[in-house]
Design an enzyme around this catalytic site. Structure first.
Site, short mmCIF file in Angstrom:
data_model
loop_
_atom_site.label_atom_id
_atom_site.label_comp_id
_atom_site.label_asym_id
_atom_site.label_seq_id
_atom_site.Cartn_x
_atom_site.Cartn_y
_atom_site.Cartn_z
N ASN A 10 0.88 -1.18 0.00
CA ASN A 10 0.00 0.00 0.00
C ASN A 10 0.91 1.22 0.00
OD1 ASN A 10 -1.76 2.08 0.50
ND2 ASN A 10 -2.34 1.38 2.56
N TRP A 11 0.97 1.89 -1.14
CA TRP A 11 1.90 3.03 -1.25
C TRP A 11 1.34 4.29 -0.59
CZ3 TRP A 11 5.28 3.52 -6.26
CH2 TRP A 11 6.10 2.38 -6.36
N LYS A 12 0.08 4.26 -0.18
CA LYS A 12 -0.54 5.44 0.45
C LYS A 12 -0.33 6.66 -0.46
CE LYS A 12 -0.03 3.13 4.84
NZ LYS A 12 0.08 3.20 6.30
N HIS A 95 -9.32 1.01 5.06
CA HIS A 95 -8.04 1.21 5.74
C HIS A 95 -8.25 2.14 6.93
CE1 HIS A 95 -3.93 2.43 6.57
NE2 HIS A 95 -3.56 1.34 5.94
N GLU A 163 -4.82 -5.00 10.51
CA GLU A 163 -3.80 -3.97 10.73
C GLU A 163 -4.07 -3.25 12.04
OE1 GLU A 163 -1.98 -2.82 6.62
OE2 GLU A 163 -3.58 -1.42 7.12
N GLY A 169 3.01 2.25 10.81
CA GLY A 169 3.97 3.35 10.69
C GLY A 169 4.72 3.66 11.97
N GLY A 230 5.15 1.42 4.43
CA GLY A 230 6.43 2.07 4.16
C GLY A 230 7.45 1.20 3.43
P1 13P Z 1 3.37 0.41 7.54
O1 13P Z 1 3.89 -0.87 6.93
O2 13P Z 1 4.07 1.62 7.02
O3 13P Z 1 3.32 0.32 9.04
O4 13P Z 1 1.86 0.57 7.03
C1 13P Z 1 0.99 -0.50 7.13
C2 13P Z 1 -0.25 -0.17 6.39
O5 13P Z 1 -1.02 0.68 6.81
C3 13P Z 1 -0.52 -0.88 5.13
O6 13P Z 1 -1.81 -0.65 4.69
#
Ligand code: 13P
Length: 246
Positions: A10-12, A95, A163, A169, A230
């Site tokens: 997930n590149w956000k 999410h 999650e 994060g 990340g």
């Molecule tokens: P991180 O791997 O950066 O903690 O993020 C997880 C996430 O929210 C994936 O959707």
């Protein structure tokens, strides 16, 4: 039941056209990891470009959110059908960042999951408790409630991503025992809902998955892959995590 692992990124809100170089590396690396499926969810602006680049490869491309309606006067929103048209085959819904920053309720998430099915996209439905809920001993109850409210009835062809909000994060992760307990609980809940293929639904773990902790987190019972934030932005890290399934 054997479930094929899914390694998803997930590149956000990260990535520009030039980021295609990382995708190219991921596509190349995935070709030598035949035991897992791969999904990259870039920002919507890159879905069409990435889908064209990954076409015919082992890497599927997905969106990060969709609106429930197929079209209409919803400025700035994107329909599941539009993602499909751009070449996506999946979409993340619910999410915790959408739930938090956009006030998405379980009912809204369920409508989005239904929209994904309508459009022919695989829905990756996210659930996870807050720090306060875990500290209060309410983690299972909170996730159970989200699952019940967010999954469409009779849904058989989706992916669930667990999650924990406090692990996203932060570099902090649950213990392997906590992951086993939660994923086992989710599995039971899927089967109990009467989802015929509850045993076949893949349950991903997400939240600070890194190359260094991937083996411990991803080899736990009922963990069928990862949803990586990340660390998915760097092809080397993403592929090092996926190498757990070599
Ligand atoms: P991180 O791997 O950066 O903690 O993020 C997880 C996430 O929210 C994936 O959707």
């Amino acid at each position: 039941m054997a479930r094929r692992p899914l390694v998803a990124g997930n590149w956000k809100m990260n990535g520009l056209k030039a980021s295609a170089a990382e995708l190219t590396k991921i596509v190349a690396g995935a070709s030598s990891l035949p035991n897992a499926d791969f999904l990259i969810c870039p920002p919507a602006t890159l879905v069409a470009q990435f889908a064209a680049l990954a076409k015919g490869s082992r890497v599927a491309i997905g969106g990060q959110d969709c609106r429930a309606e197929p079209s209409g006067a919803f400025t700035g929103d994107i329909a599941a059908e539009m993602l499909k048209d751009a070449g996506a085959s999946a979409v993340i819904v619910g999410h915790s960042e959408r739930r938090r920053y956009h006030g998405e309720t379980d009912a809204a998430v369920r409508a989005k999951a239904q929209a994904a099915r309508r459009a022919g996209l695989l829905a990756v439905v996210c659930v996870g408790e807050s720090r306060a809920e875990r500290d209060a001993g309410q983690a299972l109850a909170a996730v159970g409630k989200q699952l019940d409210g967010s999954l469409p009835d009779g849904e058989t062809d989706c992916v669930v991503a667990y999650e924990p909000v406090w692990a996203i994060g932060t570099g902090v992760t649950p213990t392997q025992d906590d992951v086993i307990a939660m994923h086992g609980f989710i599995r039971e809940r899927l089967v109990a809902r009467g989802v015929a293929s509850g045993q076949g639904v893949r349950i991903l773990y997400g939240g600070s998955v890194k190359p260094a902790n991937a083996r411990e987190l991803l080899t736990a019972a009922n963990v069928d892959g990862a949803l990586i934030g990340g660390a998915s932005l760097k092809a080397d890290d993403f592929l090092a995590i996926a190498a757990v399934y070599r």
